[in-house]
Design a protein around this motif. Structure first.
Motif, PDB file in Angstrom:
ATOM      1  N   ALA A 151       0.845  -1.197   0.000  1.00  0.00           N
ATOM      2  CA  ALA A 151       0.000   0.000   0.000  1.00  0.00           C
ATOM      3  C   ALA A 151       0.881   1.248   0.000  1.00  0.00           C
ATOM      4  N   LYS A 152       0.451   2.261  -0.692  1.00  0.00           N
ATOM      5  CA  LYS A 152       1.226   3.493  -0.856  1.00  0.00           C
ATOM      6  C   LYS A 152       0.775   4.535   0.161  1.00  0.00           C
ATOM      7  N   VAL A 153       1.702   4.954   1.011  1.00  0.00           N
ATOM      8  CA  VAL A 153       1.413   5.934   2.054  1.00  0.00           C
ATOM      9  C   VAL A 153       2.220   7.193   1.766  1.00  0.00           C
ATOM     10  N   GLU A 154       1.552   8.237   1.329  1.00  0.00           N
ATOM     11  CA  GLU A 154       2.207   9.524   1.107  1.00  0.00           C
ATOM     12  C   GLU A 154       1.937  10.404   2.327  1.00  0.00           C
ATOM     13  N   VAL A 155       2.991  10.984   2.875  1.00  0.00           N
ATOM     14  CA  VAL A 155       2.866  11.745   4.112  1.00  0.00           C
ATOM     15  C   VAL A 155       3.623  13.059   3.987  1.00  0.00           C
ATOM     16  N   TRP A 156       3.039  14.123   4.529  1.00  0.00           N
ATOM     17  CA  TRP A 156       3.710  15.423   4.528  1.00  0.00           C
ATOM     18  C   TRP A 156       3.203  16.275   5.689  1.00  0.00           C
ATOM     19  N   HIS A 157       4.103  17.107   6.215  1.00  0.00           N
ATOM     20  CA  HIS A 157       3.725  18.014   7.303  1.00  0.00           C
ATOM     21  C   HIS A 157       4.701  19.181   7.366  1.00  0.00           C
ATOM     22  N   CYS A 158       4.387  20.156   8.205  1.00  0.00           N
ATOM     23  CA  CYS A 158       5.213  21.357   8.317  1.00  0.00           C
ATOM     24  C   CYS A 158       6.245  21.209   9.435  1.00  0.00           C
ATOM     25  N   ASP A 159       7.124  22.210   9.554  1.00  0.00           N
ATOM     26  CA  ASP A 159       8.134  22.207  10.608  1.00  0.00           C
ATOM     27  C   ASP A 159       7.596  22.925  11.850  1.00  0.00           C
ATOM     28  N   THR A 160       8.471  23.180  12.818  1.00  0.00           N
ATOM     29  CA  THR A 160       8.010  23.792  14.061  1.00  0.00           C
ATOM     30  C   THR A 160       7.706  25.280  13.904  1.00  0.00           C
ATOM     31  N   ARG A 161       8.051  25.856  12.755  1.00  0.00           N
ATOM     32  CA  ARG A 161       7.703  27.253  12.476  1.00  0.00           C
ATOM     33  C   ARG A 161       6.392  27.361  11.711  1.00  0.00           C
ATOM     34  N   GLY A 162       5.830  26.198  11.325  1.00  0.00           N
ATOM     35  CA  GLY A 162       4.601  26.206  10.556  1.00  0.00           C
ATOM     36  C   GLY A 162       4.802  26.318   9.067  1.00  0.00           C
ATOM     37  N   PHE A 163       6.017  26.062   8.591  1.00  0.00           N
ATOM     38  CA  PHE A 163       6.315  26.163   7.159  1.00  0.00           C
ATOM     39  C   PHE A 163       6.491  24.785   6.534  1.00  0.00           C
ATOM     40  N   TYR A 164       5.994  24.640   5.309  1.00  0.00           N
ATOM     41  CA  TYR A 164       6.169  23.423   4.526  1.00  0.00           C
ATOM     42  C   TYR A 164       7.303  23.612   3.527  1.00  0.00           C
ATOM     43  N   SER A 165       8.089  22.550   3.291  1.00  0.00           N
ATOM     44  CA  SER A 165       9.074  22.627   2.231  1.00  0.00           C
ATOM     45  C   SER A 165       8.365  22.900   0.905  1.00  0.00           C
ATOM     46  N   HIS A 166       9.054  23.613   0.035  1.00  0.00           N
ATOM     47  CA  HIS A 166       8.549  24.081  -1.260  1.00  0.00           C
ATOM     48  C   HIS A 166       7.626  25.289  -1.117  1.00  0.00           C
ATOM     49  N   PHE A 167       7.204  25.611   0.103  1.00  0.00           N
ATOM     50  CA  PHE A 167       6.375  26.795   0.340  1.00  0.00           C
ATOM     51  C   PHE A 167       6.958  27.633   1.487  1.00  0.00           C
ATOM     52  N   ASP A 168       8.215  27.406   1.822  1.00  0.00           N
ATOM     53  CA  ASP A 168       8.858  28.061   2.962  1.00  0.00           C
ATOM     54  C   ASP A 168       9.389  29.426   2.532  1.00  0.00           C
ATOM     55  N   PRO A 169       8.809  30.515   3.029  1.00  0.00           N
ATOM     56  CA  PRO A 169       9.253  31.844   2.586  1.00  0.00           C
ATOM     57  C   PRO A 169      10.681  32.172   3.006  1.00  0.00           C
ATOM     58  N   ALA A 223      -1.753  21.529  15.053  1.00  0.00           N
ATOM     59  CA  ALA A 223      -0.695  20.700  14.468  1.00  0.00           C
ATOM     60  C   ALA A 223      -1.312  19.450  13.855  1.00  0.00           C
ATOM     61  N   HIS A 224      -0.835  19.076  12.658  1.00  0.00           N
ATOM     62  CA  HIS A 224      -1.440  17.955  11.947  1.00  0.00           C
ATOM     63  C   HIS A 224      -0.440  17.353  10.969  1.00  0.00           C
ATOM     64  N   ILE A 225      -0.751  16.156  10.497  1.00  0.00           N
ATOM     65  CA  ILE A 225       0.066  15.449   9.517  1.00  0.00           C
ATOM     66  C   ILE A 225      -0.865  14.936   8.429  1.00  0.00           C
ATOM     67  N   HIS A 226      -0.513  15.207   7.167  1.00  0.00           N
ATOM     68  CA  HIS A 226      -1.342  14.841   6.019  1.00  0.00           C
ATOM     69  C   HIS A 226      -0.983  13.461   5.467  1.00  0.00           C
ATOM     70  N   PHE A 227      -1.999  12.800   4.893  1.00  0.00           N
ATOM     71  CA  PHE A 227      -1.787  11.486   4.276  1.00  0.00           C
ATOM     72  C   PHE A 227      -2.626  11.327   3.010  1.00  0.00           C
ATOM     73  N   PHE A 228      -2.017  10.709   1.998  1.00  0.00           N
ATOM     74  CA  PHE A 228      -2.726  10.016   0.926  1.00  0.00           C
ATOM     75  C   PHE A 228      -2.403   8.540   1.112  1.00  0.00           C
ATOM     76  N   ILE A 229      -3.393   7.670   1.039  1.00  0.00           N
ATOM     77  CA  ILE A 229      -3.130   6.228   1.113  1.00  0.00           C
ATOM     78  C   ILE A 229      -3.886   5.562  -0.037  1.00  0.00           C
ATOM     79  N   SER A 230      -3.168   4.721  -0.790  1.00  0.00           N
ATOM     80  CA  SER A 230      -3.790   4.088  -1.946  1.00  0.00           C
ATOM     81  C   SER A 230      -3.242   2.678  -2.123  1.00  0.00           C
TER      82      SER A 230
END
Length: 312
Positions: A151-169, A223-230
């Motif tokens: 099963a494919k588990v895609e996971v992503w979340h932000c750092d302790t500053r609230g920034f996500y990679s690729h969107f970090d100012p 605070a949260h952690i995102h998932f796609f599962i397929s």
């Protein structure tokens, strides 16, 4: 003085014309949707006596939202994403599908192409020294309740500053920091090491914040952690967990909190646990099993392939 013109025959005819319903070409579905939305907007302008200044203020705000790329941010903020989830739940209930693992909103910050691994992945690069080490693991189950190897588990979340990679100012995060794709092992298990993320808010002064402020609302998320599962033969699950104990769990501006998506956070400081995870000190542990549901007549009736998502 309030004057209403919505019910005039010429206005109704105008709605038909502007929606293309009097033309042979084009998309019937687009005509249907446009006619309904414009009908509702015309009626609202009439019923609420919306002034030209108010209308053009709204148009300027829409321009600002587009320029800022925040349509995907205000959508959950206005409850649209949650409403769509509620409709999908109702559709499932009507055809007898139970979702042991609840769906919830995707959010706008997924990035395709994260590094892949089998069974285990390290999400963070170790540079966010403010973060508490997290070990999260569980089993992905199929519609029959059995573990789902591969099963494919895609996971992503932000750092302790609230920034996500690729969107970090600030530009401090490497590409795909705190983003990975993990394929469940032969026992259907996934596991990753990262840090506990922090909550965050919408950009200060942004058009999203301006609207929320006008509504008397805040723009903060727990605070949260995102998932796609397929997995083959199963519907793709879009969901996220909240970090237990966050004070905003029941006050999320994006309305993503759902029962069953706040797993227990266990604090581990015993030597056996530390050693078993090849760590140097105490850590937080989350165990969370995931249950997928079968395709409906061979089709994933909830996938949204047309959504535009960022690519690295």
């Amino acid at each position: 003085m309030s004057v209403k013109i919505f019910d005039r025959p010429d206005v109704q005819e105008f709605l038909t014309v502007l929606s293309g319903l009097d033309k042979a070409g084009g998309s019937p579905r687009m005509k249907e949707i446009t006619h309904r939305l414009m009908t509702d907007l015309f009626r609202a302008i009439d019923d609420l006596n919306i002034t030209p200044d108010e209308y053009w203020t709204g148009i300027a705000w829409l321009n600002d939202i587009g320029a800022a790329g925040q349509a995907g941010l205000i959508s959950p903020g206005l409850g649209l994403d949650h409403f769509i989830d509620e409709r999908l739940d109702a559709i499932d209930a009507a055809i007898g599908i139970e979702n042991p693992t609840p769906r919830t909103i995707e959010g706008p910050l997924y990035v395709a192409g994260a590094p892949e691994s089998v069974g285990f992945a390290r999400l963070d690069d170790g540079r966010d020294i403010e973060g508490q080490t997290l070990i999260m693991h569980g089993v992905v189950h199929g519609a029959d309740g059995k573990p789902l190897p591969g099963a494919k588990v895609e996971v992503w979340h932000c750092d302790t500053r609230g920034f996500y990679s690729h969107f970090d100012p600030t530009g401090l995060q490497a590409p795909f920091n705190m983003r990975r794709t993990i394929f469940a092992d032969e026992n259907g298990r996934y596991k990753f090491q990262s840090i506990l993320p922090s909550g965050y808010g919408v950009p200060p002064g942004s058009p999203t914040e301006r609207l929320l402020s006008a509504l008397g609302r805040h723009g903060q998320r727990p605070a949260h952690i995102h998932f796609f599962i397929s997995a083959d033969g199963h519907r793709k699950l879009t969901t996220q967990i909240n970090i237990e104990g966050d004070p905003l769990i029941n006050d999320d501006f994006a309305y993503a909190t759902r029962e069953g998506l706040v797993p227990r956070v266990m604090e581990r400081d015993d030597e056996a646990s530390i050693h078993a995870n090849n760590l140097n000190g105490p850590f937080a542990e989350i165990e969370w099993d995931i249950y997928l549901t079968a395709l409906v007549d061979g089709v994933d009736n909830q996938v949204n392939e047309q959504r535009k998502r960022a690519a690295a």
